[in-house]
Design a protein around this motif. Sequence first.
Motif, PDB file in Angstrom:
ATOM      1  N   ASP A   1       0.814  -1.212   0.000  1.00  0.00           N
ATOM      2  CA  ASP A   1       0.000   0.000   0.000  1.00  0.00           C
ATOM      3  C   ASP A   1       0.849   1.265   0.000  1.00  0.00           C
ATOM      4  OD1 ASP A   1      -2.813  -1.181   0.495  1.00  0.00           O
ATOM      5  OD2 ASP A   1      -1.576  -2.123   2.034  1.00  0.00           O
ATOM      6  N   LEU A   2       2.003   1.196   0.657  1.00  0.00           N
ATOM      7  CA  LEU A   2       2.809   2.402   0.850  1.00  0.00           C
ATOM      8  C   LEU A   2       4.280   2.047   0.924  1.00  0.00           C
ATOM      9  CD1 LEU A   2       2.975   5.483   1.709  1.00  0.00           C
ATOM     10  CD2 LEU A   2       2.871   4.664   4.071  1.00  0.00           C
ATOM     11  N   ALA A   3       5.119   2.861   0.267  1.00  0.00           N
ATOM     12  CA  ALA A   3       6.571   2.762   0.416  1.00  0.00           C
ATOM     13  C   ALA A   3       7.082   4.054   1.028  1.00  0.00           C
ATOM     14  CB  ALA A   3       7.247   2.519  -0.929  1.00  0.00           C
ATOM     15  N   LEU A   4       7.831   3.935   2.122  1.00  0.00           N
ATOM     16  CA  LEU A   4       8.477   5.075   2.756  1.00  0.00           C
ATOM     17  C   LEU A   4       9.954   5.017   2.371  1.00  0.00           C
ATOM     18  CD1 LEU A   4       6.793   4.820   6.267  1.00  0.00           C
ATOM     19  CD2 LEU A   4       6.230   6.432   4.447  1.00  0.00           C
ATOM     20  N   LEU A   5      10.358   5.955   1.525  1.00  0.00           N
ATOM     21  CA  LEU A   5      11.690   5.910   0.933  1.00  0.00           C
ATOM     22  C   LEU A   5      12.626   6.938   1.532  1.00  0.00           C
ATOM     23  CD1 LEU A   5      11.194   5.496  -2.928  1.00  0.00           C
ATOM     24  CD2 LEU A   5      11.643   3.735  -1.225  1.00  0.00           C
ATOM     25  N   ALA A   6      13.924   6.615   1.482  1.00  0.00           N
ATOM     26  CA  ALA A   6      14.988   7.550   1.827  1.00  0.00           C
ATOM     27  C   ALA A   6      15.789   7.847   0.564  1.00  0.00           C
ATOM     28  CB  ALA A   6      15.898   6.948   2.896  1.00  0.00           C
ATOM     29  N   THR A   7      16.530   8.941   0.582  1.00  0.00           N
ATOM     30  CA  THR A   7      17.367   9.295  -0.563  1.00  0.00           C
ATOM     31  C   THR A   7      18.573  10.094  -0.101  1.00  0.00           C
ATOM     32  OG1 THR A   7      17.340  10.253  -2.798  1.00  0.00           O
ATOM     33  CG2 THR A   7      16.224  11.505  -1.071  1.00  0.00           C
ATOM     34  N   ASN A   8      19.629  10.072  -0.903  1.00  0.00           N
ATOM     35  CA  ASN A   8      20.803  10.920  -0.621  1.00  0.00           C
ATOM     36  C   ASN A   8      20.682  12.275  -1.300  1.00  0.00           C
ATOM     37  OD1 ASN A   8      21.755   7.913  -0.627  1.00  0.00           O
ATOM     38  ND2 ASN A   8      23.256   8.995   0.631  1.00  0.00           N
ATOM     39  N   GLY A   9      19.941  12.307  -2.407  1.00  0.00           N
ATOM     40  CA  GLY A   9      19.772  13.549  -3.126  1.00  0.00           C
ATOM     41  C   GLY A   9      18.436  13.601  -3.840  1.00  0.00           C
ATOM     42  N   VAL A  10      17.902  14.818  -3.986  1.00  0.00           N
ATOM     43  CA  VAL A  10      16.655  15.004  -4.737  1.00  0.00           C
ATOM     44  C   VAL A  10      16.705  16.378  -5.388  1.00  0.00           C
ATOM     45  CG1 VAL A  10      15.488  15.777  -2.622  1.00  0.00           C
ATOM     46  CG2 VAL A  10      14.135  15.111  -4.602  1.00  0.00           C
ATOM     47  N   SER A  11      16.435  16.407  -6.684  1.00  0.00           N
ATOM     48  CA  SER A  11      16.427  17.676  -7.407  1.00  0.00           C
ATOM     49  C   SER A  11      15.420  17.598  -8.545  1.00  0.00           C
ATOM     50  CB  SER A  11      17.820  17.998  -7.971  1.00  0.00           C
ATOM     51  OG  SER A  11      18.172  17.111  -9.015  1.00  0.00           O
ATOM     52  N   VAL A  12      14.979  18.771  -8.982  1.00  0.00           N
ATOM     53  CA  VAL A  12      14.039  18.836 -10.098  1.00  0.00           C
ATOM     54  C   VAL A  12      14.688  18.281 -11.362  1.00  0.00           C
ATOM     55  CG1 VAL A  12      12.751  20.405 -11.588  1.00  0.00           C
ATOM     56  CG2 VAL A  12      12.779  20.783  -9.113  1.00  0.00           C
TER      57      VAL A  12
ATOM     58  N   LEU B   1      15.553  11.534  -7.967  1.00  0.00           N
ATOM     59  CA  LEU B   1      16.067  10.945  -6.735  1.00  0.00           C
ATOM     60  C   LEU B   1      17.342  10.160  -7.044  1.00  0.00           C
ATOM     61  CD1 LEU B   1      13.116  11.675  -6.143  1.00  0.00           C
ATOM     62  CD2 LEU B   1      12.933   9.575  -4.809  1.00  0.00           C
ATOM     63  N   THR B   2      18.399  10.441  -6.270  1.00  0.00           N
ATOM     64  CA  THR B   2      19.687   9.818  -6.547  1.00  0.00           C
ATOM     65  C   THR B   2      20.355   9.334  -5.264  1.00  0.00           C
ATOM     66  OG1 THR B   2      20.777  11.995  -6.488  1.00  0.00           O
ATOM     67  CG2 THR B   2      20.128  11.150  -8.652  1.00  0.00           C
ATOM     68  N   THR B   3      21.280   8.390  -5.438  1.00  0.00           N
ATOM     69  CA  THR B   3      22.037   7.815  -4.325  1.00  0.00           C
ATOM     70  C   THR B   3      23.410   7.395  -4.868  1.00  0.00           C
ATOM     71  OG1 THR B   3      21.836   6.258  -2.468  1.00  0.00           O
ATOM     72  CG2 THR B   3      21.264   5.419  -4.647  1.00  0.00           C
ATOM     73  N   PRO B   4      24.444   7.313  -4.033  1.00  0.00           N
ATOM     74  CA  PRO B   4      25.788   7.027  -4.555  1.00  0.00           C
ATOM     75  C   PRO B   4      25.975   5.624  -5.121  1.00  0.00           C
ATOM     76  CG  PRO B   4      25.933   8.122  -2.435  1.00  0.00           C
ATOM     77  CD  PRO B   4      24.494   7.733  -2.617  1.00  0.00           C
ATOM     78  N   ASP B   5      25.268   4.631  -4.591  1.00  0.00           N
ATOM     79  CA  ASP B   5      25.559   3.234  -4.931  1.00  0.00           C
ATOM     80  C   ASP B   5      24.528   2.648  -5.889  1.00  0.00           C
ATOM     81  OD1 ASP B   5      27.170   0.730  -4.209  1.00  0.00           O
ATOM     82  OD2 ASP B   5      25.106   0.089  -3.847  1.00  0.00           O
ATOM     83  N   PRO B   6      24.953   2.093  -7.026  1.00  0.00           N
ATOM     84  CA  PRO B   6      24.003   1.533  -7.993  1.00  0.00           C
ATOM     85  C   PRO B   6      23.179   0.370  -7.444  1.00  0.00           C
ATOM     86  CG  PRO B   6      26.126   1.922  -9.036  1.00  0.00           C
ATOM     87  CD  PRO B   6      26.331   2.124  -7.570  1.00  0.00           C
ATOM     88  N   ALA B   7      23.764  -0.438  -6.570  1.00  0.00           N
ATOM     89  CA  ALA B   7      23.017  -1.566  -6.010  1.00  0.00           C
ATOM     90  C   ALA B   7      21.863  -1.083  -5.134  1.00  0.00           C
ATOM     91  CB  ALA B   7      23.956  -2.465  -5.205  1.00  0.00           C
ATOM     92  N   GLU B   8      22.120  -0.056  -4.328  1.00  0.00           N
ATOM     93  CA  GLU B   8      21.030   0.498  -3.521  1.00  0.00           C
ATOM     94  C   GLU B   8      20.003   1.193  -4.404  1.00  0.00           C
ATOM     95  OE1 GLU B   8      21.017   1.930   0.211  1.00  0.00           O
ATOM     96  OE2 GLU B   8      22.953   1.149   0.863  1.00  0.00           O
ATOM     97  N   ALA B   9      20.469   1.843  -5.462  1.00  0.00           N
ATOM     98  CA  ALA B   9      19.544   2.496  -6.386  1.00  0.00           C
ATOM     99  C   ALA B   9      18.592   1.481  -7.007  1.00  0.00           C
ATOM    100  CB  ALA B   9      20.322   3.236  -7.470  1.00  0.00           C
ATOM    101  N   ALA B  10      19.115   0.313  -7.368  1.00  0.00           N
ATOM    102  CA  ALA B  10      18.276  -0.715  -7.983  1.00  0.00           C
ATOM    103  C   ALA B  10      17.194  -1.189  -7.020  1.00  0.00           C
ATOM    104  CB  ALA B  10      19.144  -1.890  -8.429  1.00  0.00           C
ATOM    105  N   VAL B  11      17.535  -1.364  -5.746  1.00  0.00           N
ATOM    106  CA  VAL B  11      16.554  -1.787  -4.751  1.00  0.00           C
ATOM    107  C   VAL B  11      15.496  -0.700  -4.555  1.00  0.00           C
ATOM    108  CG1 VAL B  11      16.222  -2.299  -2.296  1.00  0.00           C
ATOM    109  CG2 VAL B  11      18.086  -3.386  -3.560  1.00  0.00           C
ATOM    110  N   LYS B  12      15.916   0.548  -4.508  1.00  0.00           N
ATOM    111  CA  LYS B  12      14.970   1.647  -4.337  1.00  0.00           C
ATOM    112  C   LYS B  12      14.013   1.729  -5.533  1.00  0.00           C
ATOM    113  CE  LYS B  12      18.194   4.464  -1.589  1.00  0.00           C
ATOM    114  NZ  LYS B  12      17.410   4.712  -0.356  1.00  0.00           N
TER     115      LYS B  12
END
Length: 253
Positions: A167-178, A182-193
């Motif tokens: 029903d809901l995903a509560l996400l974290a991020t390292n960066g967010v811009s227009v 949404l971005t993060t340093p590690d590709p493996a974590e990015a894939a899971v997100k």
Amino acid sequence: MYAEERQEHILRAARSMGRVDVGELAVELDVAPETIRKDLTALERVGVLRRVHGGAIPVERLGFEPPVAARDVVLTAEKERIAKAAIAELPEEGAVLIDAGTTTARLGDLMPTDRELTVVTNALSLAGRLAAFPNLTVLLLGGRVRSRTLASVDPWAMSALAGIYVDLALLATNGVSVERGLTTPDPAEAAVKTAMVAAARRVVLLADHTKVGRDHFARFAELDAVDLLITDTGLDERTAAELADAGPRVQRV
């Protein structure tokens, strides 16, 4: 100005300009250069700045990802407020995904005890804390555990996410811009997100104001994939409006 406020100002300046100078900061903040040097040492100790000759630079310029213990002690009050606001978004019943992160980790002490929920997470420490709630069914995603974030990643985690819908995903991020989403340093974590976004009916992003305007190596979602961004009042109204125009409703707490 208290030391914590001064250090937050220094960190914002370093991230905005790419570097801060001891002498310039001493004049701007009307304190002795030695006071600034102590502030820089404190910020380096928690892993958000690196000292260089005459000043400091943010760790992002070095391509460095601070460990979770270092990030957990930064902006604690803001992260607490964001986590408390996120609790209001939980369904009365159903399934929830909770991403690994220092803000989402604070949900471990705040989850309601009056509703039955299934919680899926890739955060080891969070899973352990949530398991103490008798009203929650906690499912921990398997996979390789990254030492920097204590998050499970790679094929086992991806396979489990491909077979669920919540029903809901509560996400974290390292960066967010227009511009970059949404971005993060590690590709493996990015894939899971990315897989978490795809597995959720509704996506809520938990990100303090220092994450806004920052871009990292691996993009995992566009802004319009987010239904709600919960941030703190350190984010100015103009930037909040720009983010909202790109997709999500923005809540400043």
